[in-house]
Design a protein around this motif. Sequence first.
Motif, PDB file in Angstrom:
ATOM      1  N   LEU A  49      -4.419 -24.394 -44.785  1.00  0.00           N
ATOM      2  CA  LEU A  49      -5.734 -24.136 -45.362  1.00  0.00           C
ATOM      3  C   LEU A  49      -6.802 -24.917 -44.608  1.00  0.00           C
ATOM      4  CD1 LEU A  49      -4.961 -24.287 -49.198  1.00  0.00           C
ATOM      5  CD2 LEU A  49      -4.852 -22.323 -47.648  1.00  0.00           C
ATOM      6  N   ASN A  50      -7.935 -24.276 -44.392  1.00  0.00           N
ATOM      7  CA  ASN A  50      -9.047 -24.799 -43.586  1.00  0.00           C
ATOM      8  C   ASN A  50      -8.609 -25.019 -42.138  1.00  0.00           C
ATOM      9  OD1 ASN A  50     -11.763 -25.632 -43.132  1.00  0.00           O
ATOM     10  ND2 ASN A  50     -11.108 -27.770 -43.205  1.00  0.00           N
ATOM     11  N   ALA A  51      -7.791 -24.101 -41.641  1.00  0.00           N
ATOM     12  CA  ALA A  51      -7.354 -24.165 -40.246  1.00  0.00           C
ATOM     13  C   ALA A  51      -8.195 -23.229 -39.397  1.00  0.00           C
ATOM     14  CB  ALA A  51      -5.886 -23.770 -40.126  1.00  0.00           C
ATOM     15  N   GLU A  52      -8.494 -23.670 -38.183  1.00  0.00           N
ATOM     16  CA  GLU A  52      -9.251 -22.842 -37.257  1.00  0.00           C
ATOM     17  C   GLU A  52      -8.546 -21.518 -37.013  1.00  0.00           C
ATOM     18  OE1 GLU A  52     -11.696 -23.914 -33.293  1.00  0.00           O
ATOM     19  OE2 GLU A  52      -9.540 -24.226 -33.141  1.00  0.00           O
ATOM     20  N   ASP A  53      -7.214 -21.571 -36.892  1.00  0.00           N
ATOM     21  CA  ASP A  53      -6.384 -20.381 -36.785  1.00  0.00           C
ATOM     22  C   ASP A  53      -5.275 -20.521 -37.811  1.00  0.00           C
ATOM     23  OD1 ASP A  53      -4.746 -18.268 -36.215  1.00  0.00           O
ATOM     24  OD2 ASP A  53      -4.507 -18.711 -34.083  1.00  0.00           O
ATOM     25  N   ALA A  54      -5.426 -19.844 -38.953  1.00  0.00           N
ATOM     26  CA  ALA A  54      -4.467 -19.989 -40.046  1.00  0.00           C
ATOM     27  C   ALA A  54      -3.063 -19.561 -39.638  1.00  0.00           C
ATOM     28  CB  ALA A  54      -4.930 -19.173 -41.251  1.00  0.00           C
ATOM     29  N   GLN A  55      -2.960 -18.681 -38.638  1.00  0.00           N
ATOM     30  CA  GLN A  55      -1.653 -18.207 -38.188  1.00  0.00           C
ATOM     31  C   GLN A  55      -0.874 -19.287 -37.443  1.00  0.00           C
ATOM     32  OE1 GLN A  55      -0.760 -15.201 -39.329  1.00  0.00           O
ATOM     33  NE2 GLN A  55      -2.799 -15.205 -40.256  1.00  0.00           N
ATOM     34  N   GLN A  56      -1.552 -20.374 -37.076  1.00  0.00           N
ATOM     35  CA  GLN A  56      -0.893 -21.451 -36.331  1.00  0.00           C
ATOM     36  C   GLN A  56      -0.135 -22.419 -37.240  1.00  0.00           C
ATOM     37  OE1 GLN A  56      -0.593 -20.394 -33.112  1.00  0.00           O
ATOM     38  NE2 GLN A  56      -1.019 -22.504 -32.500  1.00  0.00           N
ATOM     39  N   GLY A  57      -0.191 -22.203 -38.532  1.00  0.00           N
ATOM     40  CA  GLY A  57       0.535 -23.087 -39.441  1.00  0.00           C
ATOM     41  C   GLY A  57       1.993 -23.276 -39.050  1.00  0.00           C
ATOM     42  N   PRO A  58       2.758 -22.188 -38.880  1.00  0.00           N
ATOM     43  CA  PRO A  58       4.167 -22.346 -38.493  1.00  0.00           C
ATOM     44  C   PRO A  58       4.348 -22.943 -37.105  1.00  0.00           C
ATOM     45  CG  PRO A  58       3.773 -20.177 -39.446  1.00  0.00           C
ATOM     46  CD  PRO A  58       2.427 -20.797 -39.216  1.00  0.00           C
ATOM     47  N   ALA A  59       3.323 -22.889 -36.258  1.00  0.00           N
ATOM     48  CA  ALA A  59       3.467 -23.329 -34.863  1.00  0.00           C
ATOM     49  C   ALA A  59       3.684 -24.824 -34.737  1.00  0.00           C
ATOM     50  CB  ALA A  59       2.241 -22.912 -34.053  1.00  0.00           C
ATOM     51  N   VAL A  60       3.251 -25.613 -35.729  1.00  0.00           N
ATOM     52  CA  VAL A  60       3.446 -27.064 -35.639  1.00  0.00           C
ATOM     53  C   VAL A  60       4.806 -27.492 -36.189  1.00  0.00           C
ATOM     54  CG1 VAL A  60       0.979 -27.538 -35.690  1.00  0.00           C
ATOM     55  CG2 VAL A  60       2.271 -27.506 -37.844  1.00  0.00           C
ATOM     56  N   ILE A  61       5.545 -26.555 -36.771  1.00  0.00           N
ATOM     57  CA  ILE A  61       6.919 -26.822 -37.208  1.00  0.00           C
ATOM     58  C   ILE A  61       7.824 -26.501 -36.021  1.00  0.00           C
ATOM     59  CG2 ILE A  61       8.680 -26.369 -38.941  1.00  0.00           C
ATOM     60  CD1 ILE A  61       6.084 -27.484 -40.097  1.00  0.00           C
ATOM     61  N   LYS A  62       8.127 -27.513 -35.240  1.00  0.00           N
ATOM     62  CA  LYS A  62       8.804 -27.315 -33.959  1.00  0.00           C
ATOM     63  C   LYS A  62      10.195 -27.946 -33.979  1.00  0.00           C
ATOM     64  CE  LYS A  62       4.303 -27.798 -31.689  1.00  0.00           C
ATOM     65  NZ  LYS A  62       3.477 -28.617 -30.795  1.00  0.00           N
ATOM     66  N   PRO A  63      11.113 -27.414 -33.166  1.00  0.00           N
ATOM     67  CA  PRO A  63      12.400 -28.102 -33.010  1.00  0.00           C
ATOM     68  C   PRO A  63      12.194 -29.468 -32.365  1.00  0.00           C
ATOM     69  CG  PRO A  63      12.183 -26.304 -31.431  1.00  0.00           C
ATOM     70  CD  PRO A  63      11.024 -26.189 -32.367  1.00  0.00           C
ATOM     71  N   TRP A  64      13.149 -30.363 -32.560  1.00  0.00           N
ATOM     72  CA  TRP A  64      13.010 -31.741 -32.102  1.00  0.00           C
ATOM     73  C   TRP A  64      12.722 -31.832 -30.610  1.00  0.00           C
ATOM     74  CZ3 TRP A  64      11.747 -36.278 -33.637  1.00  0.00           C
ATOM     75  CH2 TRP A  64      12.090 -37.411 -32.907  1.00  0.00           C
ATOM     76  N   ASP A  65      13.356 -30.983 -29.812  1.00  0.00           N
ATOM     77  CA  ASP A  65      13.171 -31.096 -28.363  1.00  0.00           C
ATOM     78  C   ASP A  65      11.816 -30.576 -27.900  1.00  0.00           C
ATOM     79  OD1 ASP A  65      13.768 -28.466 -28.875  1.00  0.00           O
ATOM     80  OD2 ASP A  65      15.278 -28.266 -27.307  1.00  0.00           O
ATOM     81  N   HIS A  66      11.017 -30.004 -28.816  1.00  0.00           N
ATOM     82  CA  HIS A  66       9.655 -29.566 -28.496  1.00  0.00           C
ATOM     83  C   HIS A  66       8.607 -30.437 -29.185  1.00  0.00           C
ATOM     84  CE1 HIS A  66      11.076 -25.167 -27.558  1.00  0.00           C
ATOM     85  NE2 HIS A  66      11.497 -26.068 -26.666  1.00  0.00           N
ATOM     86  N   ARG A  67       9.024 -31.551 -29.725  1.00  0.00           N
ATOM     87  CA  ARG A  67       8.138 -32.378 -30.550  1.00  0.00           C
ATOM     88  C   ARG A  67       6.938 -32.931 -29.787  1.00  0.00           C
ATOM     89  NH1 ARG A  67      12.324 -34.993 -28.609  1.00  0.00           N
ATOM     90  NH2 ARG A  67      12.210 -37.181 -27.977  1.00  0.00           N
ATOM     91  N   LEU A  68       7.062 -33.106 -28.476  1.00  0.00           N
ATOM     92  CA  LEU A  68       5.968 -33.676 -27.692  1.00  0.00           C
ATOM     93  C   LEU A  68       5.049 -32.610 -27.099  1.00  0.00           C
ATOM     94  CD1 LEU A  68       7.890 -36.540 -25.846  1.00  0.00           C
ATOM     95  CD2 LEU A  68       6.575 -36.659 -27.977  1.00  0.00           C
ATOM     96  N   LEU A  74      -2.426 -27.344 -34.555  1.00  0.00           N
ATOM     97  CA  LEU A  74      -3.212 -26.853 -35.682  1.00  0.00           C
ATOM     98  C   LEU A  74      -4.450 -27.725 -35.790  1.00  0.00           C
ATOM     99  CD1 LEU A  74      -3.047 -24.785 -38.051  1.00  0.00           C
ATOM    100  CD2 LEU A  74      -2.072 -26.633 -39.427  1.00  0.00           C
ATOM    101  N   GLU A  75      -5.619 -27.076 -35.842  1.00  0.00           N
ATOM    102  CA  GLU A  75      -6.872 -27.822 -35.918  1.00  0.00           C
ATOM    103  C   GLU A  75      -7.685 -27.341 -37.109  1.00  0.00           C
ATOM    104  OE1 GLU A  75     -10.605 -29.073 -32.980  1.00  0.00           O
ATOM    105  OE2 GLU A  75      -8.657 -28.485 -32.174  1.00  0.00           O
ATOM    106  N   SER A  76      -8.324 -28.270 -37.792  1.00  0.00           N
ATOM    107  CA  SER A  76      -9.143 -27.901 -38.953  1.00  0.00           C
ATOM    108  C   SER A  76     -10.371 -27.112 -38.503  1.00  0.00           C
ATOM    109  CB  SER A  76      -9.544 -29.154 -39.742  1.00  0.00           C
ATOM    110  OG  SER A  76     -10.329 -30.019 -38.942  1.00  0.00           O
ATOM    111  N   ASP A  77     -10.991 -26.447 -39.461  1.00  0.00           N
ATOM    112  CA  ASP A  77     -12.055 -25.505 -39.123  1.00  0.00           C
ATOM    113  C   ASP A  77     -13.420 -25.962 -39.623  1.00  0.00           C
ATOM    114  OD1 ASP A  77     -13.397 -23.229 -38.297  1.00  0.00           O
ATOM    115  OD2 ASP A  77     -12.738 -22.010 -39.992  1.00  0.00           O
ATOM    116  N   ALA A  78     -13.686 -25.818 -40.920  1.00  0.00           N
ATOM    117  CA  ALA A  78     -15.028 -26.074 -41.455  1.00  0.00           C
ATOM    118  C   ALA A  78     -15.406 -27.543 -41.401  1.00  0.00           C
ATOM    119  CB  ALA A  78     -15.113 -25.562 -42.888  1.00  0.00           C
ATOM    120  N   ASP A  79     -14.424 -28.424 -41.471  1.00  0.00           N
ATOM    121  CA  ASP A  79     -14.645 -29.870 -41.421  1.00  0.00           C
ATOM    122  C   ASP A  79     -13.333 -30.513 -40.995  1.00  0.00           C
ATOM    123  OD1 ASP A  79     -13.033 -29.995 -43.789  1.00  0.00           O
ATOM    124  OD2 ASP A  79     -14.817 -29.532 -44.967  1.00  0.00           O
ATOM    125  N   ASP A  80     -13.158 -31.799 -41.285  1.00  0.00           N
ATOM    126  CA  ASP A  80     -11.973 -32.503 -40.806  1.00  0.00           C
ATOM    127  C   ASP A  80     -10.842 -32.557 -41.813  1.00  0.00           C
ATOM    128  OD1 ASP A  80     -13.461 -34.107 -42.467  1.00  0.00           O
ATOM    129  OD2 ASP A  80     -13.245 -35.933 -41.266  1.00  0.00           O
TER     130      ASP A  80
END
Length: 218
Positions: A49-68, A74-80
Amino acid sequence: MSHNHSHGDCHDESHGDDHDHGHQHGLPEDVGHRDNLYARIDRANVVALNAEDAQQGPAVIKPWDHRLDEENYLESDADDQLIIRVPFTGAVKLRALLLKAGPADQTPAKVALFPNVENLDFSDIADMKPVQEFTIPQGRDIGEYHVLPAKFPNVTSVTLFFPAAQGAETTRIYYVGFLGQWSERKFEPVLTVYESKPNLADHDKIQGLNENWSAPGT
């Protein structure tokens, strides 16, 4: 919806108050893999919620070897302020939150955890006390934030609330993970429809969750 801010330094020790803290950095490989719940997260139903791209929510749930990885974030939109709701495919005995955020002043000041709340948005969260919260230091490594097991014994979802960045206009999250023990769900999940993009006319800044949460620069 409403919105507000807070800041604070977090150290490597736990603090014995109502909002317990504790994290570690630079996790060795074996710690990262042990009890990692990535495969137990219902990624398709992660909500931001309040994400610049709401579809990116699942994108930050990454396997351990992609953690870096810093290409997907995911970046906020209307504010921080930012809310991320993460459902699991079963019941989880949660041990720790794993988090990579930033850079610099885009790092959230704190994260508040709300387990098993199905319909939590900005209009609700101002009146709720988090089950646990952590302050987040700036840095590009993975922070491990240990929860109190007695407060997270049978978790089917976790809602993360980031109330403010550390000075920037937006908050950025690169990676969210969890450590714990999973057991099979004995019932069908309840899916909730959220407002993926905020209506700016409806969303004021949330006031702090307690008196220690204040606007940047105060």
